[in-house]
Design an enzyme around this catalytic site. Structure first.
Site, PDB file in Angstrom:
ATOM      1  N   GLU A   1      -1.429  31.411  -3.048  1.00 22.05           N
ATOM      2  CA  GLU A   1      -1.380  30.133  -2.334  1.00 22.05           C
ATOM      3  C   GLU A   1      -1.368  30.437  -0.839  1.00 22.05           C
ATOM      4  OE1 GLU A   1      -1.689  26.757  -2.941  1.00 22.05           O
ATOM      5  OE2 GLU A   1      -1.496  26.704  -0.775  1.00 22.05           O
TER       6      GLU A   1
ATOM      7  N   ASP B   1      -9.072  27.119  -8.829  1.00 19.81           N
ATOM      8  CA  ASP B   1      -8.899  25.665  -8.640  1.00 19.81           C
ATOM      9  C   ASP B   1      -8.737  25.335  -7.160  1.00 19.81           C
ATOM     10  OD1 ASP B   1      -8.269  22.978  -9.045  1.00 19.81           O
ATOM     11  OD2 ASP B   1      -6.139  23.419  -9.412  1.00 19.81           O
TER      12      ASP B   1
HETATM   13  C1  LIG Z   1      -6.112  21.880  -6.118  1.00 15.64           C
HETATM   14  S1  LIG Z   1      -4.770  22.695  -5.390  1.00 15.64           S
HETATM   15  C2  LIG Z   1      -4.149  23.709  -6.664  1.00 15.64           C
HETATM   16  C3  LIG Z   1      -3.474  23.000  -7.789  1.00 15.64           C
HETATM   17  C4  LIG Z   1      -2.947  23.897  -8.872  1.00 15.64           C
HETATM   18  N1  LIG Z   1      -3.926  24.882  -9.317  1.00 15.64           N
HETATM   19  C5  LIG Z   1      -2.499  23.084 -10.068  1.00 15.64           C
HETATM   20  O1  LIG Z   1      -3.269  22.899 -11.029  1.00 15.64           O
HETATM   21  O2  LIG Z   1      -1.344  22.651 -10.066  1.00 15.64           O
HETATM   22  C6  LIG Z   1      -5.533  23.872  -4.329  1.00 15.64           C
HETATM   23  C7  LIG Z   1      -4.559  24.716  -3.524  1.00 15.64           C
HETATM   24  O3  LIG Z   1      -5.269  25.811  -2.932  1.00 15.64           O
HETATM   25  C8  LIG Z   1      -4.663  26.130  -1.681  1.00 15.64           C
HETATM   26  N2  LIG Z   1      -5.653  26.934  -0.943  1.00 15.64           N
HETATM   27  C9  LIG Z   1      -6.674  26.535  -0.150  1.00 15.64           C
HETATM   28  N3  LIG Z   1      -7.440  27.594   0.210  1.00 15.64           N
HETATM   29  C10 LIG Z   1      -6.900  28.681  -0.399  1.00 15.64           C
HETATM   30  C11 LIG Z   1      -7.272  30.070  -0.481  1.00 15.64           C
HETATM   31  N4  LIG Z   1      -8.363  30.519   0.161  1.00 15.64           N
HETATM   32  N5  LIG Z   1      -6.512  30.908  -1.215  1.00 15.64           N
HETATM   33  C12 LIG Z   1      -5.420  30.449  -1.890  1.00 15.64           C
HETATM   34  N6  LIG Z   1      -5.018  29.157  -1.850  1.00 15.64           N
HETATM   35  C13 LIG Z   1      -5.758  28.274  -1.132  1.00 15.64           C
HETATM   36  C14 LIG Z   1      -4.338  24.771  -1.106  1.00 15.64           C
HETATM   37  O4  LIG Z   1      -3.322  24.893  -0.128  1.00 15.64           O
HETATM   38  C15 LIG Z   1      -3.889  24.009  -2.369  1.00 15.64           C
HETATM   39  O5  LIG Z   1      -2.501  24.092  -2.524  1.00 15.64           O
END
Ligand SMILES: C[S@@+](CC[C@H](N)C(=O)[O-])C[C@H]1O[C@@H](n2cnc3c(N)ncnc32)[C@H](O)[C@@H]1O
Length: 306
Positions: free
Chosen positions: A131, A180
């Site tokens: 994250e 995701d």
């Molecule tokens: C759709 S949400 C995830 C929801 C989670 N997978 C669930 O099902 O509960 C996407 C997340 O990715 C994070 N994020 C954005 N870019 C990222 C990256 N390059 N690497 C890791 N996390 C990232 C965002 O801050 C956000 O919290």
């Protein structure tokens, strides 16, 4: 960058699709005794309060988990179905898992993918959570710390796209990778493809699950097509499931005000899906489309190959 906070969206129809698929996939993979590693490239904060400030602002759970939990199915836009309709097993299982976090009933607490996975994993399994958002990463670490899971769970404040492949292949050579992203930047679509291509190259027998939004933009339209090409070229089986709850049309009312529909639909694309997934989703997806329908455009699809 980083305007996206999953707490606004927790428990919406996209989470319902994603988490129904996640649980059905994990249940199958965990039926074997050998250790499993789950890699969550975009983990979010892990746990959400649906009565909290963030969720309350947009109320998206009302279109998802809360609508599913409502006692009478809202059938205003749905095709007539014989009542009462028994819940499809994959939906019943999803509600059971959400229910485990809410012993008093309802869904005040909504588990994100990290907590769903952690809840189902056994002692021999591992969970790697990426994250990048500073606040969500801190919240995730604090939520996970309460589990006192020790070395079983790693929270990494790193870019999931570039760093998650370091765990592939895992020592047990059994893994589920959930990808995701929030797709708040257009480049996320290309990064998903690059990530999956690299991951499949490193670890061809892993199970990969990618969530994506179905919105009128070419990159979103192309993503499942490109993933299908990638899987086919690698000689891997694939499954593509979609759930639509409403029209994507922007409507202008009599007063000239424009209404954007919000996210109308989303999809899950899996490479090396469990063979049990398709029949479970064939029963669950039409029911989800009926139960979550907001207009006559609600529908679902499932396609597979390889
Ligand atoms: C759709 S949400 C995830 C929801 C989670 N997978 C669930 O099902 O509960 C996407 C997340 O990715 C994070 N994020 C954005 N870019 C990222 C990256 N390059 N690497 C890791 N996390 C990232 C965002 O801050 C956000 O919290």
């Amino acid at each position: 960058m980083f305007s996206y906070r999953h707490a606004f969206h927790a428990g919406n129809h996209a989470d319902v699709l994603k988490h129904v698929v996640l649980i059905a996939t994990l249940d199958h993979l965990l039926a074997k005794e050998a250790p499993l590693t789950v890699v969550d490239t975009h983990a979010g904060a892990g746990l959400y309060r649906l009565d909290g400030d963030y969720a309350g602002t947009s109320g998206e759970a009302a279109e998802g988990i809360l609508k599913l939990l409502a006692p009478a199915p809202p059938v205003a836009f749905a095709k007539k179905v014989a009542e009462p309709e028994a819940l499809a097993p994959a939906i019943a299982r999803y509600l059971e898992v959400v229910g485990d976090f809410n012993p008093q009933g309802g869904a005040r607490i909504y588990p994100g993918s990290p907590f769903i996975a952690q809840h189902l994993l056994r002692d021999q399994d591992k969970l790697k959570l990426f994250e990048l958002h500073p606040t969500d990463s801190r919240t995730l670490s604090a939520n996970i710390a309460q589990l006192e899971a020790g070395r079983q769970i790693a929270v990494l404040h790193e870019d999931g796209f570039s760093a998650a492949t370091k765990f592939l292949p895992p020592p047990s050579r059994r893994a589920l990778v959930l990808c995701d992203p929030s797709y708040e930047v257009k480049s996320d679509y290309a990064r998903v493809l690059d990530f999956v291509a690299e991951a499949v190259k490193r670890f061809a027998t892993g199970t990969y699950a990618v969530w994506y939004p179905i919105i009128p933009r070419p990159e979103a339209h192309d993503l499942p097509r490109r993933l299908k090409t990638l899987a086919t070229k690698a000689g891997k089986s694939w499954l593509h499931a979609t759930l639509t709850i409403k029209s994507s049309k922007i409507v202008t009312d009599a007063g000239g005000t424009t209404h954007r529909p919000g996210l109308p639909a989303s999809g899950m694309f899996l490479i090396n899906p469990p063979f049990t997934l398709k029949p479970l989703l064939q029963a669950a997806l039409p029911q989800l489309a009926r139960r979550l329908a907001q207009d006559r455009n609600a529908t679902s699809s499932i396609d597979s190959g390889g």
